[in-house]
Scaffold this active site. Structure first.
Site, PDB file in Angstrom:
ATOM      1  N   ASP A 126       8.488 -12.085-116.579  1.00 40.10           N
ATOM      2  CA  ASP A 126       8.825 -11.750-115.221  1.00 40.10           C
ATOM      3  C   ASP A 126       8.535 -10.323-114.895  1.00 40.10           C
ATOM      4  O   ASP A 126       8.495  -9.891-113.915  1.00 40.10           O
ATOM      5  CB  ASP A 126      10.417 -12.192-115.041  1.00 40.10           C
ATOM      6  CG  ASP A 126      10.769 -13.574-115.587  1.00 40.10           C
ATOM      7  OD1 ASP A 126       9.566 -14.314-115.687  1.00 40.10           O
ATOM      8  OD2 ASP A 126      11.846 -13.869-115.364  1.00 40.10           O
ATOM      9  N   ASP A 175       7.806  -9.747-108.569  1.00 35.65           N
ATOM     10  CA  ASP A 175       8.063  -9.989-109.997  1.00 35.65           C
ATOM     11  C   ASP A 175       6.841 -10.344-110.632  1.00 35.65           C
ATOM     12  O   ASP A 175       5.715 -10.908-109.941  1.00 35.65           O
ATOM     13  CB  ASP A 175       9.123 -11.336-110.236  1.00 35.65           C
ATOM     14  CG  ASP A 175      10.509 -10.654-110.000  1.00 35.65           C
ATOM     15  OD1 ASP A 175      10.735  -9.829-109.393  1.00 35.65           O
ATOM     16  OD2 ASP A 175      11.371 -11.929-110.374  1.00 35.65           O
ATOM     17  N   HIS A 222       8.641 -17.518-109.453  1.00 39.59           N
ATOM     18  CA  HIS A 222       7.490 -17.537-110.431  1.00 39.59           C
ATOM     19  C   HIS A 222       6.675 -18.811-110.568  1.00 39.59           C
ATOM     20  O   HIS A 222       7.037 -19.950-110.531  1.00 39.59           O
ATOM     21  CB  HIS A 222       8.438 -17.396-111.929  1.00 39.59           C
ATOM     22  CG  HIS A 222       9.466 -16.239-112.064  1.00 39.59           C
ATOM     23  ND1 HIS A 222      10.482 -16.218-112.590  1.00 39.59           N
ATOM     24  CD2 HIS A 222       9.162 -15.225-111.249  1.00 39.59           C
ATOM     25  CE1 HIS A 222      10.965 -14.896-112.276  1.00 39.59           C
ATOM     26  NE2 HIS A 222      10.257 -14.145-111.305  1.00 39.59           N
ATOM     27  N   ASP A 237       4.788 -20.323-112.943  1.00 42.00           N
ATOM     28  CA  ASP A 237       4.275 -20.726-113.999  1.00 42.00           C
ATOM     29  C   ASP A 237       5.165 -22.173-114.261  1.00 42.00           C
ATOM     30  O   ASP A 237       5.027 -22.468-115.521  1.00 42.00           O
ATOM     31  CB  ASP A 237       4.474 -19.845-115.179  1.00 42.00           C
ATOM     32  CG  ASP A 237       5.787 -19.090-115.457  1.00 42.00           C
ATOM     33  OD1 ASP A 237       6.638 -19.393-114.539  1.00 42.00           O
ATOM     34  OD2 ASP A 237       5.825 -18.220-116.524  1.00 42.00           O
ATOM     35  N   CYS A 283       7.344 -18.142-119.703  1.00 44.02           N
ATOM     36  CA  CYS A 283       8.226 -17.169-119.264  1.00 44.02           C
ATOM     37  C   CYS A 283       8.725 -16.294-120.544  1.00 44.02           C
ATOM     38  O   CYS A 283       8.778 -14.853-120.190  1.00 44.02           O
ATOM     39  CB  CYS A 283       9.326 -17.801-118.709  1.00 44.02           C
ATOM     40  SG  CYS A 283       9.107 -19.087-117.701  1.00 44.02           S
TER      41      CYS A 283
HETATM   42  N1  ARG Z   1      11.684 -21.279-110.429  1.00 48.31           N
HETATM   43  C1  ARG Z   1      10.831 -21.931-111.488  1.00 48.31           C
HETATM   44  C2  ARG Z   1      11.458 -23.356-111.540  1.00 48.31           C
HETATM   45  O1  ARG Z   1      12.576 -23.605-111.360  1.00 48.31           O
HETATM   46  C3  ARG Z   1      11.185 -21.324-112.972  1.00 48.31           C
HETATM   47  C4  ARG Z   1      10.255 -20.367-113.097  1.00 48.31           C
HETATM   48  C5  ARG Z   1      10.612 -19.573-114.679  1.00 48.31           C
HETATM   49  N2  ARG Z   1       9.322 -18.852-114.746  1.00 48.31           N
HETATM   50  C6  ARG Z   1       9.440 -17.876-115.425  1.00 48.31           C
HETATM   51  N3  ARG Z   1       8.589 -16.837-115.626  1.00 48.31           N
HETATM   52  N4  ARG Z   1      10.731 -17.225-115.679  1.00 48.31           N
HETATM   53  O2  ARG Z   1      10.792 -24.270-111.449  1.00 48.31           O
END
Ligand code: ARG
Length: 378
Positions: free
Chosen positions: A109, A195, A246, A248, A354
């Protein structure tokens, strides 16, 4: 390591991995409620806990993180860990105060390697303002060891009240539907905010999503920084993700020509062209094994953590142990799949991708999009 390659070298998400930072749950705290984040206990009205996480929860997550570190080492990867940090300490700057910090489980992140350059993201939440600190000793080590390593810290936003749009959290679903093509979330457009995990690296081409944690000013800063260094920066949008943060768990490149996509979060119409006209295939991930309501109570991420896989190479990928349907798909796509348990890490903000930050992958910058129309900033 290839002879004479720069000690920091990673241009995409899939080349053979040589050195990686794996996060740690030591001293982790619950994320505080603040203008950029409203954590809630899943499927319950209970108040979200505050302060340090329990020793049991920390031990369970650390065991799984260590399991990931061990697996990587067994594949010849040098694994590094963050420095201890007191996340229960409050933060007070001239612009804000917050009662505690968060954790060093998700280096993804905060930190990103762009070729031979390390960039520390601005971050978007108060509790994460100083989250670069557990990685600074490593950054200094790399920077001191090899004069070809570049190191950039992005401008820190104020994180003052005026940077946020607190009404965002109250918007009814209807309004989110109406506004889904505005791409306006809990941060406004006044300051540079991003981020690191809102980016995905595909050689010369970098994808960035507009989200709750990355705004257009942040993307503009990235373009102005990266274009002169030979990158092309593409903004991508997933209008049906009403709480994007994010990239990913939404759009996951697995090897040249192949992206794992999220069937609940299609790309904005037109944005698929860049991939299709360059012979990339977009393959939907299967339904995750857990429903959103079955995710761990304190986990703020969605069930799509299922697709947060980590590539060791273009043919080897690490996947959460219980995600059998995804493992089967990956095997069908000719990957060697390495399943490991990782669910106790979920409440710390992420899964396998992550919880890591790649410092060195073999290979150099390549152009995987030869048929691209790209207009750089004037
Ligand atoms: N917002 C994403 C979801 O709930 C989770 C992303 C997590 N990624 C990270 N690099 N912390 O689907």
């Amino acid at each position: 390591m290839q002879q004479n390659s720069v000690i920091v070298n990673s241009w995409n998400e899939w080349d053979p991995l040589r050195e990686m930072v794996v996060g740690s749950a030591d001293n982790a705290n619950f994320e505080p409620t603040e203008p950029g984040s409203k954590p809630a206990v899943r499927a319950s009205d209970e108040a979200f806990p505050t302060g340090p996480k329990s020793k049991e929860a920390i031990d369970l997550a650390n065991e799984e993180l260590q399991g990931l570190a061990d697996l990587l080492e067994s594949h010849g990867v040098t694994v590094r860990r963050p420095e201890p940090h007191d996340f229960s300490a409050p933060v007070r700057t001239p612009d804000f105060e917050v009662e505690n910090q968060y954790c060093a489980v998700c280096p993804r992140d905060v930190m990103i390697t762009m070729g031979n350059e390390i960039i520390e993201a601005t971050m978007s939440r108060r509790a994460r303002y100083f989250e670069y600190q557990p990685y600074r000793k490593l950054v200094y080590e790399y920077w001191n060891k090899d004069s070809r390593v570049e190191w950039t810290t992005a401008p820190k936003p104020s994180m003052a009240d005026g940077m946020y749009r607190e009404e965002f959290w109250e918007w009814p679903l209807e309004k989110r539907h109406e506004r889904m093509h505005d791409f306006e979330f809990c941060i406004n457009q006044d300051e540079v905010i991003f981020d690191a995990a809102d980016m995905s690296r595909l050689g010369r081409d970098i994808l960035v999503q507009e989200s709750m944690t990355t705004n257009r000013a942040g993307i503009h800063w990235l373009k102005r920084h990266l274009e002169p260094r030979g990158f092309r920066v593409h903004t991508v949008h997933f209008p049906l993700d009403f709480f994007p943060s994010h990239i990913d768990c939404t759009f996951v490149p697995l090897r040249p020509g192949l992206i794992l996509t999220n069937p609940d979060r299609p790309l904005r119409e037109g944005e698929e062209k860049m991939f299709l006209s360059n012979d990339w295939e977009l393959v939907d991930a299967p339904e995750p094994v857990l429903s959103n309501n079955e995710m761990p109570a304190y986990c703020q991420s969605s069930k799509w953590l299922s697709m947060n896989v980590l590539s060791i190479s273009p043919t080897k990928v690490i996947c959460e142990e219980q995600e059998k349907p995804l493992q089967d798909l990956l095997a069908k796509l000719d990957f060697e799949v390495y399943p490991i348990p990782f669910r106790h890490v979920f409440e710390y903000g992420g899964s396998l991708h992550c919880a890591t930050w790649d410092v060195h992958r073999e290979g150099t910058r390549e152009d995987y999009f030869p048929n691209l129309q790209y207009t750089p900033l004037p």
